[in-house]
Design a protein around this motif. Structure first.
Motif, PDB file in Angstrom:
ATOM      1  N   ALA A 147      48.431  48.024  20.018  1.00  0.00           N
ATOM      2  CA  ALA A 147      47.122  47.902  19.393  1.00  0.00           C
ATOM      3  C   ALA A 147      46.200  46.936  20.122  1.00  0.00           C
ATOM      4  CB  ALA A 147      47.278  47.472  17.929  1.00  0.00           C
ATOM      5  N   ASN A 148      46.737  46.209  21.100  1.00  0.00           N
ATOM      6  CA  ASN A 148      45.897  45.313  21.895  1.00  0.00           C
ATOM      7  C   ASN A 148      46.558  45.095  23.260  1.00  0.00           C
ATOM      8  OD1 ASN A 148      47.705  42.904  21.784  1.00  0.00           O
ATOM      9  ND2 ASN A 148      47.188  42.943  19.599  1.00  0.00           N
ATOM     10  N   GLY A 149      45.850  44.377  24.126  1.00  0.00           N
ATOM     11  CA  GLY A 149      46.343  44.212  25.489  1.00  0.00           C
ATOM     12  C   GLY A 149      47.641  43.431  25.590  1.00  0.00           C
ATOM     13  N   PRO A 153      41.222  44.390  22.125  1.00  0.00           N
ATOM     14  CA  PRO A 153      41.299  42.972  21.768  1.00  0.00           C
ATOM     15  C   PRO A 153      42.332  42.226  22.630  1.00  0.00           C
ATOM     16  CG  PRO A 153      41.556  44.389  19.821  1.00  0.00           C
ATOM     17  CD  PRO A 153      41.677  45.262  21.030  1.00  0.00           C
ATOM     18  N   VAL A 154      42.210  40.920  22.658  1.00  0.00           N
ATOM     19  CA  VAL A 154      43.113  39.976  23.322  1.00  0.00           C
ATOM     20  C   VAL A 154      42.981  40.074  24.843  1.00  0.00           C
ATOM     21  CG1 VAL A 154      45.442  39.004  23.469  1.00  0.00           C
ATOM     22  CG2 VAL A 154      44.706  40.166  21.373  1.00  0.00           C
ATOM     23  N   LEU A 155      43.408  41.193  25.415  1.00  0.00           N
ATOM     24  CA  LEU A 155      43.234  41.463  26.842  1.00  0.00           C
ATOM     25  C   LEU A 155      42.618  42.848  26.977  1.00  0.00           C
ATOM     26  CD1 LEU A 155      46.737  40.331  28.181  1.00  0.00           C
ATOM     27  CD2 LEU A 155      44.593  39.063  28.438  1.00  0.00           C
ATOM     28  N   ASP A 156      41.620  42.992  27.834  1.00  0.00           N
ATOM     29  CA  ASP A 156      41.042  44.323  28.014  1.00  0.00           C
ATOM     30  C   ASP A 156      41.912  45.159  28.956  1.00  0.00           C
ATOM     31  OD1 ASP A 156      40.336  43.802  30.738  1.00  0.00           O
ATOM     32  OD2 ASP A 156      38.385  43.002  30.141  1.00  0.00           O
ATOM     33  N   GLY A 157      41.557  46.432  29.088  1.00  0.00           N
ATOM     34  CA  GLY A 157      42.365  47.332  29.897  1.00  0.00           C
ATOM     35  C   GLY A 157      42.466  46.917  31.352  1.00  0.00           C
ATOM     36  N   PHE A 158      41.372  46.381  31.903  1.00  0.00           N
ATOM     37  CA  PHE A 158      41.408  45.940  33.297  1.00  0.00           C
ATOM     38  C   PHE A 158      42.435  44.821  33.493  1.00  0.00           C
ATOM     39  CE2 PHE A 158      36.678  47.172  33.378  1.00  0.00           C
ATOM     40  CZ  PHE A 158      36.975  48.457  33.775  1.00  0.00           C
ATOM     41  N   GLN A 159      42.441  43.863  32.577  1.00  0.00           N
ATOM     42  CA  GLN A 159      43.384  42.745  32.684  1.00  0.00           C
ATOM     43  C   GLN A 159      44.820  43.234  32.550  1.00  0.00           C
ATOM     44  OE1 GLN A 159      41.329  40.623  29.454  1.00  0.00           O
ATOM     45  NE2 GLN A 159      41.121  38.862  30.832  1.00  0.00           N
ATOM     46  N   VAL A 160      45.033  44.174  31.623  1.00  0.00           N
ATOM     47  CA  VAL A 160      46.387  44.714  31.433  1.00  0.00           C
ATOM     48  C   VAL A 160      46.841  45.454  32.683  1.00  0.00           C
ATOM     49  CG1 VAL A 160      47.794  46.331  30.107  1.00  0.00           C
ATOM     50  CG2 VAL A 160      46.139  44.864  28.926  1.00  0.00           C
ATOM     51  N   SER A 219      40.009  49.084  41.565  1.00  0.00           N
ATOM     52  CA  SER A 219      40.435  47.948  42.389  1.00  0.00           C
ATOM     53  C   SER A 219      41.671  47.259  41.826  1.00  0.00           C
ATOM     54  CB  SER A 219      39.296  46.929  42.533  1.00  0.00           C
ATOM     55  OG  SER A 219      39.048  46.258  41.314  1.00  0.00           O
ATOM     56  N   VAL A 220      41.870  47.327  40.495  1.00  0.00           N
ATOM     57  CA  VAL A 220      43.063  46.703  39.907  1.00  0.00           C
ATOM     58  C   VAL A 220      44.226  47.678  39.810  1.00  0.00           C
ATOM     59  CG1 VAL A 220      41.740  44.973  38.638  1.00  0.00           C
ATOM     60  CG2 VAL A 220      42.309  47.135  37.503  1.00  0.00           C
ATOM     61  N   GLY A 221      44.037  48.916  40.282  1.00  0.00           N
ATOM     62  CA  GLY A 221      45.162  49.831  40.369  1.00  0.00           C
ATOM     63  C   GLY A 221      45.138  51.043  39.471  1.00  0.00           C
ATOM     64  N   ALA A 222      43.977  51.366  38.874  1.00  0.00           N
ATOM     65  CA  ALA A 222      43.899  52.562  38.039  1.00  0.00           C
ATOM     66  C   ALA A 222      44.063  53.814  38.882  1.00  0.00           C
ATOM     67  CB  ALA A 222      42.560  52.605  37.307  1.00  0.00           C
ATOM     68  N   ASP A 223      44.637  54.850  38.276  1.00  0.00           N
ATOM     69  CA  ASP A 223      44.793  56.129  38.962  1.00  0.00           C
ATOM     70  C   ASP A 223      43.758  57.157  38.529  1.00  0.00           C
ATOM     71  OD1 ASP A 223      47.346  55.827  40.579  1.00  0.00           O
ATOM     72  OD2 ASP A 223      47.997  55.152  38.609  1.00  0.00           O
TER      73      ASP A 223
END
Length: 250
Positions: free
Chosen positions: A44-46, A68-75, A105-109
């Protein structure tokens, strides 16, 4: 407590981690993917996403950008510190001002904008799983256990031209699925120069030509893994104002 759907039974199909703070959206994704025999666990959150990733080691990760907590980029960035190969698909609400260059840049496909159809989601996840399986082939010294198919050898570098599986001095290089696809394409025509548009068109598809995919970011990440000195590459070379090439023409 982590909010998640039941875990897969032993021997079940691939596992998908769905990190989405909207419970109804996460349930819809789970139902869509269940049609292909995929099991899902939900965060439910990062922070929960990272906990579940470490505990369950899913085959695909689906991340909502805004969590919440961590966004998708950070995760995604933290997942890439643990695993370079697991496919990561970002979900973003249509109209959200998201800089896709950050995600790549952070590794998304891949990216998928909401709302989306179940067929589109299933096709994208299925494609990510197939790419990951092809890229998972390993290689060993002196060709023992090397992946099937033709290979390009340049010095201590070897690249399978079909899967992109890459080795340096017989040791497997951990590449993300898209990094492996770039290597496979470059290796398929040694010495030929591929422009950024060539790579995007062939790997992501022509519909991505106007997107913010940063090929130079992928090249930098690959060089950090295969080059003795990434600032002075000897394998993956830049041809000024033209593109990139791997190896020399025979």
């Amino acid at each position: 407590m982590t909010n998640q759907t039941p875990g897969p039974a032993l021997g079940a199909g691939p596992l998908v981690l769905v990190a989405e703070d909207d419970e109804s959206a996460a349930s819809a994704v789970t139902l869509m993917l269940a049609r292909d025999g995929l099991s899902c666990v939900r965060a439910a959150n990062g922070a929960e996403a990272l906990e579940l990733f470490a505990a369950r080691r899913p085959d695909v990760v689906i991340l909502d950008v805004m969590m919440p907590v961590l966004d998708g980029f950070q995760v995604c960035e933290r997942i890439r510190q643990q695993d370079e190969a697991v496919p990561v698909l970002f979900l973003t609400a249509k109209g959200d001002m998201v800089d896709k260059r950050i995600g790549y840049s952070v590794g998304a496909d891949d990216y998928l904008a909401k709302p989306f159809s179940g067929d589109e989601l299933r096709l994208r996840v299925g494609a990510l799983l197939r790419r990951a399986r092809r890229a998972s082939l390993t290689c060993a010294p002196n060709g023992a256990g090397a992946p099937c198919g033709e290979e390009l050898a340049v010095g201590e570098l070897s690249v399978n031209v079909h899967t992109g599986a890459t080795c340096i001095a017989g040791k497997k290089v951990e590449l993300t699925p898209n990094e492996a696809r770039i290597m496979a394409m470059l290796a398929s025509r040694p010495g030929d120069v591929f422009s950024k548009a060539d790579l995007i068109r062939e790997i992501w598809g022509p519909e991505y030509l106007e997107s913010a995919i940063g090929i130079s970011v992928y090249v930098r990440r690959i060089r950090e893994k295969i080059e003795p000195d990434p600032s002075s590459p000897q394998y993956l070379k830049t041809v000024w104002r033209c593109g990139y090439r791997l190896g020399e023409k025979g």
